[in-house]
Design a protein around this motif. Sequence first.
Motif, short mmCIF file in Angstrom:
data_model
loop_
_atom_site.label_atom_id
_atom_site.label_comp_id
_atom_site.label_asym_id
_atom_site.label_seq_id
_atom_site.Cartn_x
_atom_site.Cartn_y
_atom_site.Cartn_z
N THR A 89 -61.48 -2.29 8.55
CA THR A 89 -62.74 -1.52 8.58
C THR A 89 -63.81 -2.21 7.74
O THR A 89 -64.95 -2.41 8.19
CB THR A 89 -62.51 -0.10 8.04
OG1 THR A 89 -61.53 0.55 8.85
CG2 THR A 89 -63.80 0.70 8.06
N VAL A 90 -63.45 -2.59 6.53
CA VAL A 90 -64.43 -3.21 5.63
C VAL A 90 -64.82 -4.60 6.12
O VAL A 90 -66.00 -4.98 6.08
CB VAL A 90 -63.86 -3.28 4.19
CG1 VAL A 90 -64.84 -4.01 3.27
CG2 VAL A 90 -63.59 -1.89 3.66
N ILE A 91 -63.85 -5.36 6.60
CA ILE A 91 -64.15 -6.71 7.08
C ILE A 91 -65.06 -6.66 8.31
O ILE A 91 -65.96 -7.49 8.48
CB ILE A 91 -62.84 -7.48 7.38
CG1 ILE A 91 -62.12 -7.80 6.05
CG2 ILE A 91 -63.13 -8.78 8.13
CD1 ILE A 91 -60.75 -8.40 6.23
N ASN A 92 -64.83 -5.68 9.19
CA ASN A 92 -65.71 -5.52 10.35
C ASN A 92 -67.14 -5.20 9.91
O ASN A 92 -68.11 -5.72 10.48
CB ASN A 92 -65.18 -4.43 11.27
CG ASN A 92 -63.93 -4.86 12.01
OD1 ASN A 92 -63.71 -6.06 12.23
ND2 ASN A 92 -63.10 -3.90 12.41
N LYS A 93 -67.28 -4.34 8.91
CA LYS A 93 -68.61 -4.04 8.38
C LYS A 93 -69.24 -5.30 7.80
O LYS A 93 -70.44 -5.55 7.93
CB LYS A 93 -68.51 -2.95 7.30
CG LYS A 93 -68.20 -1.57 7.84
CD LYS A 93 -68.19 -0.56 6.70
CE LYS A 93 -67.88 0.84 7.22
NZ LYS A 93 -67.85 1.83 6.13
N TRP A 94 -68.40 -6.08 7.13
CA TRP A 94 -68.89 -7.32 6.52
C TRP A 94 -69.40 -8.30 7.59
O TRP A 94 -70.44 -8.92 7.44
CB TRP A 94 -67.77 -7.94 5.70
CG TRP A 94 -68.11 -9.29 5.13
CD1 TRP A 94 -67.62 -10.50 5.50
CD2 TRP A 94 -69.02 -9.56 4.06
NE1 TRP A 94 -68.16 -11.50 4.75
CE2 TRP A 94 -69.02 -10.95 3.85
CE3 TRP A 94 -69.84 -8.76 3.28
CZ2 TRP A 94 -69.80 -11.56 2.89
CZ3 TRP A 94 -70.61 -9.37 2.31
CH2 TRP A 94 -70.59 -10.75 2.13
N VAL A 101 -67.03 -2.49 -3.68
CA VAL A 101 -66.44 -3.77 -3.30
C VAL A 101 -67.30 -4.47 -2.25
O VAL A 101 -67.59 -5.67 -2.35
CB VAL A 101 -65.00 -3.57 -2.77
CG1 VAL A 101 -64.50 -4.83 -2.06
CG2 VAL A 101 -64.06 -3.22 -3.91
N LEU A 102 -67.71 -3.73 -1.25
CA LEU A 102 -68.53 -4.30 -0.17
C LEU A 102 -69.86 -4.81 -0.71
O LEU A 102 -70.30 -5.92 -0.37
CB LEU A 102 -68.76 -3.26 0.92
CG LEU A 102 -69.49 -3.75 2.18
CD1 LEU A 102 -68.74 -4.89 2.83
CD2 LEU A 102 -69.69 -2.59 3.16
N GLU A 103 -70.52 -4.02 -1.57
CA GLU A 103 -71.80 -4.42 -2.12
C GLU A 103 -71.67 -5.65 -3.02
O GLU A 103 -72.51 -6.55 -3.00
CB GLU A 103 -72.42 -3.26 -2.92
CG GLU A 103 -72.88 -2.10 -2.07
CD GLU A 103 -74.03 -2.47 -1.16
OE1 GLU A 103 -74.95 -3.20 -1.61
OE2 GLU A 103 -74.01 -2.06 0.01
N SER A 106 -75.11 -1.89 -6.02
CA SER A 106 -75.83 -2.38 -4.83
C SER A 106 -76.02 -3.87 -4.97
O SER A 106 -76.02 -4.42 -6.08
CB SER A 106 -77.18 -1.68 -4.68
OG SER A 106 -78.05 -2.06 -5.73
N ARG A 107 -76.18 -4.52 -3.81
CA ARG A 107 -76.38 -5.97 -3.82
C ARG A 107 -77.64 -6.32 -4.61
O ARG A 107 -77.65 -7.30 -5.37
CB ARG A 107 -76.50 -6.48 -2.38
CG ARG A 107 -76.85 -7.96 -2.29
CD ARG A 107 -76.88 -8.43 -0.86
NE ARG A 107 -77.79 -7.64 -0.04
CZ ARG A 107 -77.97 -7.85 1.26
NH1 ARG A 107 -77.29 -8.79 1.88
NH2 ARG A 107 -78.81 -7.09 1.94
#
Length: 298
Positions: free
Chosen positions: A287-292, A132-134, A174-175
């Motif tokens: 957690t994910v939004i902070n990484k983003w 999701v993050l990638e 991966s991006r």
Amino acid sequence: MSGLIDNISVIWDRLVALFSSYNIITDTLDIALVAFLVYSAIKMLKETRGIQILKGLVLVGVVYFVINLLGMQASTYLFKTLLGDFILVLIILFAPEIRHALETMGRSRFTFLNIFGAQQGDALYERKKKAVLEICKACNSMSEKKIGALIVFERDTMLGDVINTGTKVDASVSRELIGSLFYPNSPLHDGGVVIRDGRVCAAGCILPLTENNGLSSDLGTRHRASLGITEKSDAVVVVVSEETGAISIACGGELERGVSDGVLIERLLDYISPDDSDKNKISLKNTVINKWKEIRKK
């Protein structure tokens, strides 16, 4: 007058006989089940082209009743011949609707019914979160460059028939990989990318177009394909517009247009972790939004 009274008496006697043999538990459950099935069938047909077929069948039934009432032997014989295997005719006519209903029933959350579904476990869950993050990073990059993209997240409904139309990849998300697949000069950029269990399963896949004719004329093929696959499955689709760079999310036959980075992450996390408690979801999102945010600052 006496004949009318006799008819009423006969009907009354039949009603008394019917209710005297009525089992309060079994018969009530039987009626409730039939009512639920009829209601579900009507609701399902109402949302598809099957309602038009149903209207045609009702018209055929009315015509058959009239010709039978008038004693038109040739027409009656023709109708009986054509509709002799009526159940088989119904199965053929409503095959897509029946398949959709069975798929819906098969989307059970019970563990013992998921033995043929996707693999489970903490490792899988972590891989989905990373995917999701990638993908959010890739979509943001493609949105800024106005590169079109169509990314399908497989959920409970297996998309093997869609995957078989494309090129198998089976690689980590991966991006860079997502960006290269949708790069305008890439041979696979016109199709959709299917994400299965947090991995890129296939690219260049052909998706069915939506059957909804009431959509806005400014929606292109990618958006119509995203709605088409979500009408036939529980998949979630992310679309990046090639014309405007806007990001949209399709799910359940509905399209949410112009979503921001934060909304995109929240929606996708909701879809990959539907059984999590609200507390766990909030923690995961933060957690994910902070990484983003850290990635955006770099």
